[in-house]
Scaffold this active site. Structure first.
Site, PDB file in Angstrom:
ATOM      1  N   GLU A  79       0.822  -1.216   0.000  1.00 14.04           N
ATOM      2  CA  GLU A  79       0.000   0.000   0.000  1.00 14.04           C
ATOM      3  C   GLU A  79       0.854   1.262   0.000  1.00 14.04           C
ATOM      4  O   GLU A  79       0.825   2.073   0.932  1.00 14.04           O
ATOM      5  CB  GLU A  79      -0.938   0.013   1.222  1.00 14.04           C
ATOM      6  CG  GLU A  79      -1.893  -1.159   1.214  1.00 14.04           C
ATOM      7  CD  GLU A  79      -3.039  -1.049   2.217  1.00 14.04           C
ATOM      8  OE1 GLU A  79      -4.097  -1.613   1.970  1.00 14.04           O
ATOM      9  OE2 GLU A  79      -2.871  -0.370   3.250  1.00 14.04           O
ATOM     10  N   GLU A 131      -5.475  -8.347  -1.077  1.00 18.46           N
ATOM     11  CA  GLU A 131      -6.150  -8.200   0.222  1.00 18.46           C
ATOM     12  C   GLU A 131      -7.617  -7.884  -0.012  1.00 18.46           C
ATOM     13  O   GLU A 131      -7.943  -7.074  -0.883  1.00 18.46           O
ATOM     14  CB  GLU A 131      -5.575  -7.050   1.064  1.00 18.46           C
ATOM     15  CG  GLU A 131      -4.236  -7.313   1.675  1.00 18.46           C
ATOM     16  CD  GLU A 131      -3.763  -6.162   2.563  1.00 18.46           C
ATOM     17  OE1 GLU A 131      -4.605  -5.469   3.173  1.00 18.46           O
ATOM     18  OE2 GLU A 131      -2.541  -5.949   2.622  1.00 18.46           O
TER      19      GLU A 131
HETATM   20  P1  P53 Z   1      -6.974  -3.340   9.603  1.00 13.51           P
HETATM   21  C1  P53 Z   1      -6.545   0.873   6.609  1.00 13.51           C
HETATM   22  C2  P53 Z   1      -5.808   1.158   7.721  1.00 13.51           C
HETATM   23  C3  P53 Z   1      -4.589   0.518   7.929  1.00 13.51           C
HETATM   24  C4  P53 Z   1      -4.132  -0.384   7.002  1.00 13.51           C
HETATM   25  O1  P53 Z   1      -6.755  -3.234   8.028  1.00 13.51           O
HETATM   26  C5  P53 Z   1      -4.866  -0.668   5.884  1.00 13.51           C
HETATM   27  C6  P53 Z   1      -6.112  -0.073   5.709  1.00 13.51           C
HETATM   28  C7  P53 Z   1      -6.995  -0.450   4.562  1.00 13.51           C
HETATM   29  O2  P53 Z   1      -6.872   0.271   3.439  1.00 13.51           O
HETATM   30  O3  P53 Z   1      -4.395  -1.486   4.959  1.00 13.51           O
HETATM   31  C8  P53 Z   1      -4.371  -2.877   4.917  1.00 13.51           C
HETATM   32  O4  P53 Z   1      -5.954  -4.320  10.088  1.00 13.51           O
HETATM   33  C9  P53 Z   1      -3.023  -3.404   5.271  1.00 13.51           C
HETATM   34  C10 P53 Z   1      -3.047  -4.527   6.258  1.00 13.51           C
HETATM   35  C11 P53 Z   1      -4.209  -4.374   7.208  1.00 13.51           C
HETATM   36  C12 P53 Z   1      -5.486  -4.432   6.405  1.00 13.51           C
HETATM   37  O5  P53 Z   1      -5.514  -3.362   5.509  1.00 13.51           O
HETATM   38  O6  P53 Z   1      -6.777  -1.979  10.136  1.00 13.51           O
HETATM   39  O7  P53 Z   1      -2.236  -3.729   4.163  1.00 13.51           O
HETATM   40  O8  P53 Z   1      -1.804  -4.560   6.901  1.00 13.51           O
HETATM   41  O9  P53 Z   1      -4.211  -5.288   8.255  1.00 13.51           O
HETATM   42  C13 P53 Z   1      -6.749  -4.361   7.228  1.00 13.51           C
HETATM   43  O10 P53 Z   1      -8.354  -3.858   9.777  1.00 13.51           O
END
Ligand code: P53
Length: 473
Positions: free
Chosen positions: A179, A370
């Protein structure tokens, strides 16, 4: 019809969210280790509050996480039981270079991942490796200021060369930065950036972004040199941006917002800063310093495929009364969509739109790396969870993904849903926000036996994979 033969099915994790063992095997300290669970996390991951070491008032979930560092054989066997043909994971930089600026790698860390990859191969699982997933050695942050410093390119290059050489033949699919656009929203987590009072945040973020973009292109170059079979991808936190209304102002705002995020992939996939970005950076006085040769590097080494995470679409409004805060992205509420327990909109159809939008823009093979639902689970005494809500979410999304392939003809390489085994949330640091098919007995403050158990969705996903995405019932 449906998904092509050899479509890769599996799940995705990140080292800091599942491994634990933060001080084992010669590992050094990383940015993500010092991000606590609780109300202070947001200020830390955005670089507003300096927390460079552990204190006694906070709990740091990455230290132990779900202990996959010791249990990967058992966990990968469970993935294999579901029929995974692909497992996306990330390397902890500090297992390979504990400080980040050493000349020689840490053999114990290299051996660790070698065994993990061999374990995947024994189960006929193709590893897909993220080189940096919200991961930066603390030493590089304290000594050099993280990715704001151009020297990071050299350290990253060294890491990449070591990985590509050591794992030649074992790993073929690589992602350079998880990301990469997250640098805008969570710069400490994304790029090891902490701000000093009075600094121009945008100038620093875009300078760091430039360094990452050059580093990503160089990684692609090295990957191809070491093994022409290597396929390198970029990785976007995606989600089509909807205008809240059809007012031209909202439509334009949505386009600008989308471009802010696409900017990174425009460079990685097409090989140059697009005119809209150059103009905007110039206008805002935040044009990054570039060195002679940078443009040539970006142009010569574009990625082989484009990968992305998809959780939701975004909605943008120019009306100040419409603004709400949803995860790390600002926007307006979309009244047509239901939301998860964490307030993330649920938009399966938007998944199809997003896949098509990305393909229209880049015309390269795509990989969904993801997608998933974070929810509270209530296990019974055997650790079994009846997670129909998770099945419903994934079914609806896989259905739309199939339409993108079948009806729209998008070349899609695979699908690795997020968090096949419960792990620490990146956004909140909680364990309670669970994505997995496999339940892990651990709570937000680290209590629990760490025992693994299969949820209802485990058998469901197994059936989905066995039928190559045909049987979603
Ligand atoms: P979580 C939002 C915030 C932080 C990370 O998120 C994020 C996102 C979504 O766009 O990105 C991804 O764990 C990331 C993962 C993460 C997943 O989203 O906050 O690549 O590391 O765990 C889900 O629910």
């Amino acid at each position: 019809m449906g998904f092509p033969e050899g479509f890769l099915w599996g799940g995705a994790t990140a080292a800091n969210q599942c491994e634990g063992g933060f001080d084992e095997g010669g590992r050094g300290l990383a940015n993500v280790d010092v991000a606590p669970v609780g109300p202070d996390r947001a200020a830390v991951v955005t670089g507003e509050r300096k927390m460079f070491a552990f204190d006694d008032e906070h709990f740091y979930p990455a230290k132990g996480a779900i202990d996959m560092y010791h249990r990967y054989r058992e966990d990968i066997a469970l993935f294999a039981e579901m029929g995974f043909t692909c497992y996306r994971l990330s390397i902890a930089w500090t297992r390979i270079f504990p400080n980040g600026d050493e000349l020689e790698p840490n053999e114990e860390g290299l051996a660790y991942y070698e065994d993990l990859f061999r374990c995947c191969r024994e189960h006929n699982i193709e590893p897909l490796v993220t080189i940096t997933h919200f991961d930066c050695p603390m030493h590089l942050i304290e000594e050099y200021g993280g990715w704001r410093n151009r020297k990071m390119i050299e350290f990253y290059e060294r890491l990449c060369r070591v990985l590509f050489t050591r794992y030649k033949g074992l790993v073929r699919y690589w992602l350079t930065f998880n990301e990469i656009n997250m640098i805008l929203h969570a710069p400490f987590m994304g790029a090891g950036i902490c701000f000093e009072p009075g600094e121009d945040h945008d100038a620093i973020k875009y300078q760091a972004a430039h360094h990452e973009l050059v580093a990503s292109a160089l990684a692609t170059k090295i990957a191809h040199e070491v093994d022409p079979e290597n396929k390198v991808g970029c990785m976007l936190a995606s989600g089509s941006v909807y205008p809240r209304t059809c007012s031209p102002d909202d439509v334009w705002a949505a386009m600008e917002y989308a471009r802010e995020n696409y900017f990174f992939i425009d460079v990685q996939a097409r090989g140059a800063y697009p005119p809209y970005a150059l103009k905007r950076l110039e206008r805002k006085g935040v044009m990054p310093k570039m060195e002679r040769g940078d443009e040539e590097i970006l142009a010569a080494h574009t990625v082989d495929f484009v990968s992305f995470s998809y959780y939701n679409t975004r909605c943008v409004s120019t009306d100040p009364a419409e603004q709400v805060e949803g995860n790390l992205f600002m926007g307006a509420r979309n009244p047509y969509l239901e939301e998860t327990q964490w307030g993330w909109p649920i938009d399966p159809k938007g998944f199809r739109t997003t896949i098509n939008e990305i393909y229209d823009r880049y015309q390269k093979p795509l990989f969904v790396v993801e997608n998933g639902l974070g929810a509270v689970d209530e296990p019974d005494e055997n650790g079994y969870v009846e997670d129909d809500y998770r099945i419903d979410y994934l079914r609806a999304h896989i259905e739309q993904m199939r339409l993108a392939v079948e009806e729209d003809g998008v070349p899609l390489m695979g699908y690795t849903m997020w968090g096949p085994i419960d792990l620490v949330s990146a956004g909140t640091g909680e364990m309670k926000k669970r994505y997995g098919f496999i339940y892990v007995d651990r709570d937000n403050l680290g209590n629990g036996t760490l025992a693994r158990s299969r949820k209802k969705s485990f058998a469901w996903y197994k059936k989905v994979i066995a039928s190559n995405g045909e049987d979603l019932a």
